[in-house]
Each structure stands twice: as C-alpha cells, then as structure tokens.
Design a protein around this motif. Structure first.
Motif, PDB file in Angstrom:
ATOM      1  N   VAL A   1      32.104  40.707  34.058  1.00 20.33           N
ATOM      2  CA  VAL A   1      31.524  41.373  35.224  1.00 20.33           C
ATOM      3  C   VAL A   1      32.541  41.340  36.360  1.00 20.33           C
ATOM      4  CG1 VAL A   1      29.651  41.369  36.907  1.00 20.33           C
ATOM      5  CG2 VAL A   1      29.213  40.663  34.541  1.00 20.33           C
ATOM      6  N   ALA A   2      33.004  42.520  36.806  1.00 19.96           N
ATOM      7  CA  ALA A   2      34.019  42.618  37.850  1.00 19.96           C
ATOM      8  C   ALA A   2      33.437  42.289  39.219  1.00 19.96           C
ATOM      9  CB  ALA A   2      34.625  44.015  37.861  1.00 19.96           C
ATOM     10  N   PHE A   3      34.343  41.868  40.114  1.00 17.80           N
ATOM     11  CA  PHE A   3      33.934  41.555  41.489  1.00 17.80           C
ATOM     12  C   PHE A   3      35.141  41.738  42.398  1.00 17.80           C
ATOM     13  CE2 PHE A   3      35.376  37.774  39.323  1.00 17.80           C
ATOM     14  CZ  PHE A   3      36.258  37.186  40.214  1.00 17.80           C
TER      15      PHE A   3
ATOM     16  N   LEU B   1      40.877  40.829  38.504  1.00 18.24           N
ATOM     17  CA  LEU B   1      41.740  41.116  37.357  1.00 18.24           C
ATOM     18  C   LEU B   1      42.260  39.824  36.722  1.00 18.24           C
ATOM     19  CD1 LEU B   1      43.200  43.173  35.576  1.00 18.24           C
ATOM     20  CD2 LEU B   1      45.072  43.186  37.261  1.00 18.24           C
ATOM     21  N   THR B   2      42.648  38.878  37.568  1.00 17.69           N
ATOM     22  CA  THR B   2      43.128  37.591  37.060  1.00 17.69           C
ATOM     23  C   THR B   2      42.031  36.873  36.284  1.00 17.69           C
ATOM     24  OG1 THR B   2      44.655  37.364  38.928  1.00 17.69           O
ATOM     25  CG2 THR B   2      44.118  35.365  37.704  1.00 17.69           C
TER      26      THR B   2
ATOM     27  N   HIS C   1      39.222  35.329  31.177  1.00 13.49           N
ATOM     28  CA  HIS C   1      38.051  35.469  30.314  1.00 13.49           C
ATOM     29  C   HIS C   1      38.467  35.965  28.925  1.00 13.49           C
ATOM     30  CE1 HIS C   1      33.876  36.216  29.239  1.00 13.49           C
ATOM     31  NE2 HIS C   1      34.185  37.471  28.916  1.00 13.49           N
ATOM     32  N   LEU C   2      39.351  36.954  28.915  1.00 10.44           N
ATOM     33  CA  LEU C   2      39.858  37.493  27.649  1.00 10.44           C
ATOM     34  C   LEU C   2      40.620  36.417  26.873  1.00 10.44           C
ATOM     35  CD1 LEU C   2      40.432  39.873  25.737  1.00 10.44           C
ATOM     36  CD2 LEU C   2      42.374  40.476  27.206  1.00 10.44           C
TER      37      LEU C   2
END
Length: 324
Positions: free
Chosen positions: A265-267, A274-275, A280-281
């Motif tokens: 989930v982006a924020f 992005l970092t 997470h990946l």
C-alpha cells in the motif's frame, strides 16, 4: 562517540604546516604525531599552522643530539589527556575519549638504529603497556621491519626482525591493512624502499574497529611518507540483496514478485514509499529464496547420493547407458 574523530596522523621528518593542513581539510583528525622536530622546546604558536586553529593541546619530548624530537597534538574535544611520559625514543599520552570515557594510550615511537638499543626500547614499551590498562595505539618510525618482504634493496637484519616480532606478539599488538603504498621510507632516489613507519594497536582496539585501515600518503617533504590511521565504521546501509538471473523462470518466483507488488500500500512522501516498497519486495523474495534453496539443496543431496551409489556400482559392473 563519533569514531571518525579517532583518525590519527603520523608524520616523520620535515613536515610542513601547509601540508598537514591539507590532510586535515579532508579528514577529521583526533591526533597528530610529529617526529624529528629537532626542537629543544615547542610553543603553541609554532604548532598552530600544523593544526589549523587554536583548538588543540600538545606535548613534546625534546630532541637529543642531532636528531629526534617527538610531538603529540590532539583535539581536547575528542581526547582528554591525564598522564604524559616523555622519553628520548617515545612520547606516551594517556587519557580517555570525551563522551565515552574509553581509556586510550597514545605512544609516538622513534626507534634508534642499534639492534641492542631497539631491544631495550621494546622492553621499556612493554613495561608501559603492562603498567596501564585501556586501548593502545603505537605510531611512528620503529626503524625495523617484520619480514624480508618489507625491504627492497636494503639490508635485512634477521635478529632485528625477530626481536620486533617478539615484542609485537608478546604484547598482543596487531596491524591494520596498509593502503596506498607498500613501503613508507624511500631513499637513494627510490632505489631503497622499506616499511619502517606503522601503527600497532592492542587487540581490544583492533576488535572495536576491525574495519579501520592505515593509508600511506605521498611523501613530498621527507624520505618518510605520512601515514594515517582511519578509524571508521564502514557502514554503507543494509546488506545488498542480490537477485540472480537464474531465479527468473523458477517455480514461484514470478508469483512472489507479483504478490509483493500488489499487496503493498503506497503512501506519501513518494521517495519514502518507494524505499518501503523495495523493502517489502525484498522481504517476500527472501521467503521464496529460502524455500527455493531448501528444495534445491534437497534435490542436490539426492543427486549426490545417487552418484555415490553409481560410483560404487562401477567397481563391480559396467553401467547402463541410462546410468552413465
């Protein structure tokens, strides 16, 4: 404690103030050891040019005869001196690191030429090391090499090297890797080379900063090159996570990447987001990697077991084409 501030410069002979100043501009220096000052007395005004400002303390041992003269200069905001011991061949400054209270003993060493006189110096230094606790840094011109490889086109004295190595071993001293150059003393227009200048540190100092190193700087004003002990923590962030091309196409790899990307989930702000997404990946791929390597290891063990069986069979019969 800012361990970058422990950087120490050792300079032997003919050092010029502007030269030392150049070194200090690119390195945060905690102490500077000067040798062969050839001065009976040393004043603060005479050392300002070496340090670059008035924020320093110093101690010295006057020269005797035609050579010698040792000086320690240090930053009182980094190192607090408590005990000073002056000797013709060494200058010991004992104190503690400001803020941390770590006990630190700094010795500026200028060894004599004679093998017998050097052996006496090693005994004197051993007495001091046994007397005081804390971490130790010995810097200077030891006028001795440890092995034949540390000399080129100059006489190697086996007895001198053995005495020196015995002193180092019995006191538990160690050396950091030397970078920049292999030799520190250059004579006869470069025909004679030797490693006479060095830093020796106690084991607890070495273990506290195992990533430290010694750099040899260009010797433009003396036949001895300045050396600098860079006590730095080489922390370049998290350990890199490698993705190998051989993983692509393996069962579950693509699914792990897609699942990690879609579940994040982006924020704001975008750069932090992005970092975090990469982190997470990475965490999801680590799980897949561990499972994949576990299965691969299992398959490898089975193959090795089968290979061992076939090698035993070869001794008693011919293998079939399929077995080969």
């Amino acid at each position: 404690m800012n361990i970058l501030s422990l950087n120490i410069i050792g300079i032997n002979g003919g050092a010029k103030a502007n030269w030392v100043k150049e070194i200090r501009l690119s390195n945060k220096i905690g102490a500077v050891a000067l040798q062969e000052s050839k001065l009976e007395s040393v004043s603060r005004s005479g050392l300002v040019g070496f340090w670059g400002n008035n924020t320093f303390e110093f101690s010295y041992a006057a020269f005797v005869g035609l050579s010698g003269g040792l000086i320690w200069i240090w930053d009182p905001n980094i190192f607090k001196a408590d005990v000073i011991i002056q000797n013709r061949c060494y200058l010991l400054v004992r104190g503690s690191m400001v803020g941390s209270g770590i006990l630190l003993n700094l010795i500026n060493v200028y060894a004599p030429q004679s093998v017998v006189a050097k052996r006496q110096l090693w005994d004197d230094l051993t007495t001091q090391i046994e007397k005081y606790d804390g971490k130790w840094v010995l810097a200077g011109d030891f006028n001795a090499v440890r092995s034949l490889e540390e000399r080129k086109h100059s006489k190697f004295k086996l007895a001198c090297a053995e005495n020196f190595n015995k002193f180092i071993f019995e006191n538990g001293l160690q050396e950091f890797p030397m970078q920049g150059r292999k030799f520190t003393c250059i004579r006869d227009n470069g025909k004679k080379l030797s490693k006479l200048d060095r830093f020796l540190v106690s084991s607890d100092f070495f273990n506290s900063w195992p990533q430290a190193c010694v750099r040899v700087l260009p010797g433009r004003h003396s036949d001895h090159c300045p050396i600098i002990l860079e006590v730095v923590d080489l922390k370049f962030g998290p350990t890199p996570f490698w993705v190998f091309s051989s993983w692509i196409g393996q069962p579950g790899f693509e699914e792990a990447v897609v699942e990690a990307s879609e579940s994040f989930v982006a924020f704001d702000p975008p750069d932090v987001s992005l970092t975090s997404k990469f982190a997470h990946l990475r965490s999801r791929l680590k799980v897949w990697r561990d499972e994949f390597l576990s299965k691969e290891k299992e398959s490898e063990n089975m193959a090795l077991s089968e290979l061992e069986y076939l090698e035993n069979e070869m001794e008693s019969r011919d293998l079939t084409e399929e077995e080969e």
